[in-house]
Design a protein around this motif. Structure first.
Motif, PDB file in Angstrom:
ATOM      1  N   GLU A   1      53.286  44.106  42.952  1.00  0.00           N
ATOM      2  CA  GLU A   1      54.620  44.721  42.914  1.00  0.00           C
ATOM      3  C   GLU A   1      55.126  44.839  41.479  1.00  0.00           C
ATOM      4  N   LEU A   2      54.844  43.827  40.670  1.00  0.00           N
ATOM      5  CA  LEU A   2      55.425  43.774  39.321  1.00  0.00           C
ATOM      6  C   LEU A   2      54.432  44.228  38.237  1.00  0.00           C
ATOM      7  N   GLY A   3      53.240  44.618  38.655  1.00  0.00           N
ATOM      8  CA  GLY A   3      52.216  45.077  37.687  1.00  0.00           C
ATOM      9  C   GLY A   3      51.769  43.988  36.730  1.00  0.00           C
ATOM     10  N   LYS A   4      51.546  42.786  37.260  1.00  0.00           N
ATOM     11  CA  LYS A   4      51.174  41.637  36.423  1.00  0.00           C
ATOM     12  C   LYS A   4      49.655  41.484  36.311  1.00  0.00           C
ATOM     13  N   THR A   5      49.242  40.623  35.379  1.00  0.00           N
ATOM     14  CA  THR A   5      47.806  40.415  35.130  1.00  0.00           C
ATOM     15  C   THR A   5      47.314  39.117  35.774  1.00  0.00           C
ATOM     16  N   LEU A   6      46.224  39.243  36.533  1.00  0.00           N
ATOM     17  CA  LEU A   6      45.644  38.092  37.244  1.00  0.00           C
ATOM     18  C   LEU A   6      44.305  37.682  36.627  1.00  0.00           C
ATOM     19  N   CYS A   7      44.114  36.372  36.499  1.00  0.00           N
ATOM     20  CA  CYS A   7      42.796  35.839  36.139  1.00  0.00           C
ATOM     21  C   CYS A   7      42.366  34.826  37.185  1.00  0.00           C
ATOM     22  N   VAL A   8      41.065  34.770  37.417  1.00  0.00           N
ATOM     23  CA  VAL A   8      40.513  33.806  38.367  1.00  0.00           C
ATOM     24  C   VAL A   8      39.337  33.109  37.709  1.00  0.00           C
ATOM     25  N   LEU A   9      39.269  31.796  37.893  1.00  0.00           N
ATOM     26  CA  LEU A   9      38.103  31.048  37.439  1.00  0.00           C
ATOM     27  C   LEU A   9      37.668  30.134  38.572  1.00  0.00           C
ATOM     28  N   GLY A  10      36.448  30.353  39.063  1.00  0.00           N
ATOM     29  CA  GLY A  10      35.946  29.460  40.100  1.00  0.00           C
ATOM     30  C   GLY A  10      35.364  30.188  41.284  1.00  0.00           C
ATOM     31  N   SER A  11      34.642  29.439  42.086  1.00  0.00           N
ATOM     32  CA  SER A  11      33.895  29.898  43.262  1.00  0.00           C
ATOM     33  C   SER A  11      32.631  30.671  42.857  1.00  0.00           C
ATOM     34  N   LYS A  12      31.842  31.026  43.854  1.00  0.00           N
ATOM     35  CA  LYS A  12      30.536  31.642  43.574  1.00  0.00           C
ATOM     36  C   LYS A  12      30.679  33.113  43.187  1.00  0.00           C
ATOM     37  N   GLN A  13      29.666  33.630  42.520  1.00  0.00           N
ATOM     38  CA  GLN A  13      29.715  35.022  42.052  1.00  0.00           C
ATOM     39  C   GLN A  13      29.908  35.985  43.230  1.00  0.00           C
ATOM     40  N   GLU A  14      29.271  35.698  44.366  1.00  0.00           N
ATOM     41  CA  GLU A  14      29.413  36.615  45.518  1.00  0.00           C
ATOM     42  C   GLU A  14      30.872  36.633  46.015  1.00  0.00           C
ATOM     43  N   VAL A  15      31.547  35.496  45.885  1.00  0.00           N
ATOM     44  CA  VAL A  15      32.966  35.429  46.278  1.00  0.00           C
ATOM     45  C   VAL A  15      33.799  36.248  45.288  1.00  0.00           C
ATOM     46  N   ILE A  16      33.472  36.111  44.005  1.00  0.00           N
ATOM     47  CA  ILE A  16      34.182  36.866  42.962  1.00  0.00           C
ATOM     48  C   ILE A  16      34.004  38.375  43.190  1.00  0.00           C
ATOM     49  N   ASP A  17      32.779  38.779  43.509  1.00  0.00           N
ATOM     50  CA  ASP A  17      32.521  40.214  43.732  1.00  0.00           C
ATOM     51  C   ASP A  17      33.322  40.723  44.932  1.00  0.00           C
ATOM     52  N   ALA A  18      33.322  39.929  46.005  1.00  0.00           N
ATOM     53  CA  ALA A  18      34.071  40.331  47.209  1.00  0.00           C
ATOM     54  C   ALA A  18      35.575  40.354  46.923  1.00  0.00           C
ATOM     55  N   LEU A  19      36.022  39.386  46.127  1.00  0.00           N
ATOM     56  CA  LEU A  19      37.448  39.315  45.794  1.00  0.00           C
ATOM     57  C   LEU A  19      37.865  40.535  44.967  1.00  0.00           C
ATOM     58  N   ARG A  20      37.024  40.916  44.011  1.00  0.00           N
ATOM     59  CA  ARG A  20      37.333  42.082  43.174  1.00  0.00           C
ATOM     60  C   ARG A  20      37.574  43.312  44.054  1.00  0.00           C
ATOM     61  N   LYS A  21      36.733  43.454  45.073  1.00  0.00           N
ATOM     62  CA  LYS A  21      36.840  44.598  45.984  1.00  0.00           C
ATOM     63  C   LYS A  21      38.176  44.537  46.754  1.00  0.00           C
ATOM     64  N   VAL A  22      38.480  43.365  47.280  1.00  0.00           N
ATOM     65  CA  VAL A  22      39.736  43.193  48.034  1.00  0.00           C
ATOM     66  C   VAL A  22      40.924  43.511  47.129  1.00  0.00           C
ATOM     67  N   LEU A  23      40.887  42.984  45.905  1.00  0.00           N
ATOM     68  CA  LEU A  23      42.023  43.163  44.988  1.00  0.00           C
ATOM     69  C   LEU A  23      42.222  44.633  44.632  1.00  0.00           C
ATOM     70  N   THR A  24      41.123  45.325  44.326  1.00  0.00           N
ATOM     71  CA  THR A  24      41.292  46.723  43.900  1.00  0.00           C
ATOM     72  C   THR A  24      41.730  47.603  45.083  1.00  0.00           C
ATOM     73  N   GLU A  25      41.271  47.242  46.277  1.00  0.00           N
ATOM     74  CA  GLU A  25      41.652  48.060  47.435  1.00  0.00           C
ATOM     75  C   GLU A  25      43.074  47.773  47.921  1.00  0.00           C
ATOM     76  N   LYS A  26      43.398  46.475  47.957  1.00  0.00           N
ATOM     77  CA  LYS A  26      44.666  46.085  48.584  1.00  0.00           C
ATOM     78  C   LYS A  26      45.820  45.960  47.594  1.00  0.00           C
ATOM     79  N   TYR A  27      45.498  45.683  46.338  1.00  0.00           N
ATOM     80  CA  TYR A  27      46.556  45.452  45.330  1.00  0.00           C
ATOM     81  C   TYR A  27      46.276  46.307  44.082  1.00  0.00           C
ATOM     82  N   PRO A  28      46.348  47.634  44.239  1.00  0.00           N
ATOM     83  CA  PRO A  28      45.904  48.530  43.151  1.00  0.00           C
ATOM     84  C   PRO A  28      46.716  48.409  41.863  1.00  0.00           C
TER      85      PRO A  28
END
Ligand code: UDP
Length: 238
Positions: free
Chosen positions: A97-124
């Motif tokens: 909503e506010l156009g802020k910057t998110l960083c994530v550190l942790g979990s497995k690479q496959e989780v990170i890849d899946a998360l990236r997809k969710v974030l770009t689709e759901k929170y553009p």
């Protein structure tokens, strides 16, 4: 352990989420620890973790039902659970909503890849600073990478204790940002693992669902919770 209960956030979840949004809007700094019986048990054995929990810059919220119930037993008016997974989801929503910057550190690479997809689709509208898995050798360097993106939200998922200590070590150099140790939340939010069905959450049995899904958690759960109950019993006698 008394001090940990005293320190717990006492208001309801919605009030907490609106405070979070305000912190994001005003570009203030906040470090959130989501507490479970395991958190309290770990802190009572580990001086560094104890000092971290009791630091005035740390906001401690009740993640699990065990903490909420125990707080009531020792007469602290904790309203309800404020789980890490819900906090993370709210932060995605507000960040979008506010156009802020998110960083994530942790979990497995496959989780990170899946998360990236969710974030770009759901929170553009949410800006992605860095999404780093939790298995690199140099986590300080990872935090340096995060620092350079000037983040507003930093979620660290390295398991209880490690994630909080890493945040604490680097917190001072950041001028703003909401920092949260989120444990296994990213596994759920990325869609890699399913969260408990709503009825389990409603009946406060999310912990039971997690144990059934991951039986290797039983020993850890049993050890921490039995010791926790004994400690709470001791507090009742004081
Ligand atoms: N993890 C990690 N690096 C490590 C150890 C663990 O990134 O060296 C991640 C792991 O992949 C998982 C999270 O840390 O996503 C810990 O999850 P767990 O459910 O054990 O945490 P809890 O919420 O129970 O503290």
């Amino acid at each position: 352990m008394k001090d940990y209960f005293k320190k717990l956030y006492k208001k309801d979840a919605n009030t907490f989420y609106s405070e979070l949004k305000k912190t994001l809007k005003k570009e203030k700094k906040k470090f959130i620890v989501t507490a479970n019986p395991e958190t309290f048990m770990m802190a009572s054995k580990d001086k560094d973790f104890n000092d971290l929990l009791l630091d005035n810059n740390v906001t401690m919220v009740p993640d699990g039902i065990g903490i909420v119930k125990a707080a009531h037993i020792v007469k602290h008016d904790v309203k309800e659970r404020i789980p890490g997974v819900d906090i993370s989801e709210k932060l995605f929503e507000y960040g979008n909503e506010l156009g802020k910057t998110l960083c994530v550190l942790g979990s497995k690479q496959e989780v990170i890849d899946a998360l990236r997809k969710v974030l770009t689709e759901k929170y553009p509208n949410l800006k992605i600073g860095a999404l780093l898995n939790g298995y690199s050798k140099d986590k300080d360097k990872d935090f340096e990478t995060i620092f350079k993106t000037n983040p507003d939200i930093v979620l660290v998922a390295l398991g209880m204790g490690n994630q909080e200590k890493l945040i604490y070590k680097h917190l001072n150099k950041f001028k703003k940002g909401i920092f949260v140790g989120v444990g296994g939340s990213l596994d759920v939010l990325s869609g890699t693992k399913k969260r408990a069905p709503k009825i389990f959450i409603k009946l406060n049995l999310e912990w039971l669902y997690r144990i059934c899904k991951e039986p290797k958690r039983i020993k850890r759960f049993y050890d921490n919770n039995i010791k926790f109950i004994l400690n709470v019993k001791k507090l009742m006698k004081q």
